[in-house]
Design a protein around this motif. Structure first.
Motif, short mmCIF file in Angstrom:
data_model
loop_
_atom_site.label_atom_id
_atom_site.label_comp_id
_atom_site.label_asym_id
_atom_site.label_seq_id
_atom_site.Cartn_x
_atom_site.Cartn_y
_atom_site.Cartn_z
N LEU A 154 -11.08 -4.48 -15.61
CA LEU A 154 -11.32 -3.22 -14.93
C LEU A 154 -11.58 -2.08 -15.91
N THR A 155 -12.43 -1.16 -15.48
CA THR A 155 -12.63 0.11 -16.16
C THR A 155 -11.60 1.09 -15.60
N ALA A 156 -11.58 2.30 -16.11
CA ALA A 156 -10.68 3.33 -15.56
C ALA A 156 -10.98 3.55 -14.08
N THR A 157 -12.26 3.54 -13.71
CA THR A 157 -12.64 3.68 -12.29
C THR A 157 -12.12 2.51 -11.49
N GLY A 158 -12.25 1.31 -12.02
CA GLY A 158 -11.75 0.12 -11.33
C GLY A 158 -10.24 0.16 -11.16
N TYR A 159 -9.53 0.58 -12.20
CA TYR A 159 -8.07 0.69 -12.07
C TYR A 159 -7.69 1.71 -11.01
N ARG A 160 -8.42 2.80 -10.94
CA ARG A 160 -8.12 3.81 -9.91
C ARG A 160 -8.34 3.21 -8.52
N THR A 161 -9.36 2.36 -8.38
CA THR A 161 -9.64 1.71 -7.09
C THR A 161 -8.47 0.83 -6.66
N VAL A 162 -7.82 0.19 -7.61
CA VAL A 162 -6.65 -0.63 -7.30
C VAL A 162 -5.41 0.25 -7.16
N ALA A 163 -5.25 1.21 -8.05
CA ALA A 163 -4.02 1.98 -8.13
C ALA A 163 -3.78 2.87 -6.93
N LYS A 164 -4.81 3.44 -6.36
CA LYS A 164 -4.61 4.39 -5.25
C LYS A 164 -4.00 3.71 -4.02
N PRO A 165 -4.58 2.61 -3.50
CA PRO A 165 -3.93 1.97 -2.35
C PRO A 165 -2.55 1.39 -2.70
N LEU A 166 -2.39 0.94 -3.94
CA LEU A 166 -1.09 0.44 -4.38
C LEU A 166 -0.07 1.57 -4.36
N SER A 167 -0.42 2.70 -4.92
CA SER A 167 0.47 3.85 -4.94
C SER A 167 0.83 4.29 -3.52
N ASP A 168 -0.16 4.34 -2.64
CA ASP A 168 0.10 4.73 -1.25
C ASP A 168 1.09 3.78 -0.59
N LEU A 169 0.90 2.47 -0.80
CA LEU A 169 1.80 1.49 -0.20
C LEU A 169 3.20 1.58 -0.82
N LEU A 170 3.28 1.80 -2.11
CA LEU A 170 4.59 1.94 -2.75
C LEU A 170 5.35 3.13 -2.20
N LEU A 171 4.66 4.24 -2.04
CA LEU A 171 5.32 5.43 -1.47
C LEU A 171 5.82 5.14 -0.06
N GLN A 172 5.03 4.41 0.70
CA GLN A 172 5.44 4.04 2.06
C GLN A 172 6.68 3.14 2.02
N ILE A 173 6.68 2.14 1.15
CA ILE A 173 7.83 1.24 1.02
C ILE A 173 9.07 2.01 0.60
N LEU A 174 8.94 2.88 -0.39
CA LEU A 174 10.09 3.64 -0.87
C LEU A 174 10.64 4.56 0.21
N GLU A 175 9.79 5.06 1.07
CA GLU A 175 10.26 5.91 2.17
C GLU A 175 11.03 5.12 3.21
N GLU A 176 10.77 3.80 3.32
CA GLU A 176 11.44 2.96 4.30
C GLU A 176 12.86 2.61 3.89
N ILE A 177 13.21 2.81 2.63
CA ILE A 177 14.55 2.47 2.16
C ILE A 177 15.53 3.46 2.77
N PRO A 178 16.60 2.96 3.40
CA PRO A 178 17.56 3.86 4.03
C PRO A 178 18.10 4.90 3.05
N GLU A 179 18.36 6.07 3.57
CA GLU A 179 18.79 7.21 2.75
C GLU A 179 20.02 6.89 1.91
N GLU A 180 21.03 6.23 2.50
CA GLU A 180 22.24 5.94 1.75
C GLU A 180 21.95 4.97 0.60
#
Length: 186
Positions: A154-180
């Motif tokens: 991958l080029t930097a553009t290619g990595y961004r193509t992978v990284a953006k949906p990955l980052s979005d999904l990670l943020l979603q997963i981390l939000e699902e973790i119970p607060e405690e």
């Protein structure tokens, strides 16, 4: 630490700083790794003294000499080990990307690996599959050098193509973790 990435390539520093550093991520990936290399490291101490919330696994493209079922089996074995050794972590497996400028047998094999993973990973419960391979193949079946300079890496553009949906999904997963749990694991 929120997550561990086993990122098989060299991620551009700017993408890492922007999307993954704020998540307190560690990158355990080594370029050229095969599933056997990763499995060995995990069985021999790499998981000691870490308790990530999420593990991202991206490996298998370097196993091109094996059958699709063998490659997927190696990835599944790693995911199974991760779920047993890190019982509170969620496992996110990235699909293999297409390779070669035009359609070829390795693309077919990588697509088959992704098919096996899509089918097998749900059995693990805490494992998810993310496949962004379709983002790289254009309507004429080609991959462009702006995404993969040699039609594999991958080029930097290619990595961004992978990284953006990955980052979005990670943020979603981390939000699902119970607060405690989130408070106790930060």
């Amino acid at each position: 630490m929120h997550l561990v990435l086993d990122w098989h390539g060299l991620l551009s520093a700017s993408v890492w700083r922007e999307l993954f550093s704020p998540l307190h991520a560690l990158n355990f990936g080594i370029g050229g790794d095969t599933t056997c290399n990763v499995l060995w490291r995990l069985q021999n101490g790499e998981l000691e003294n870490i308790r990530p919330k999420v593990v991202v696994l991206w490996v298998g493209t370097n196993n091109y000499g094996h059958t699709a079922e063998q490659v997927a089996g190696g990835i599944l074995a790693i995911a199974q080990l991760l779920t047993s050794r890190l019982p509170k972590a969620k496992i996110l497996v990235l699909g293999l990307l297409p390779r070669g400028e035009r359609p070829n047998p390795l693309r077919v094999k990588n697509a088959a690996v992704n098919g096996f993973l899509r089918s097998w990973l749900p059995r693990l419960g805490r494992a998810q599959f993310l496949d962004v391979s379709g983002e790289f193949v254009h309507s004429d079946g080609t991959i462009i050098p702006q995404d993969m300079f040699d039609f594999l890496h991958l080029t930097a553009t290619g990595y961004r193509t992978v990284a953006k949906p990955l980052s979005d999904l990670l943020l979603q997963i981390l939000e699902e973790i119970p607060e405690e749990r989130r408070a106790s694991l930060v």
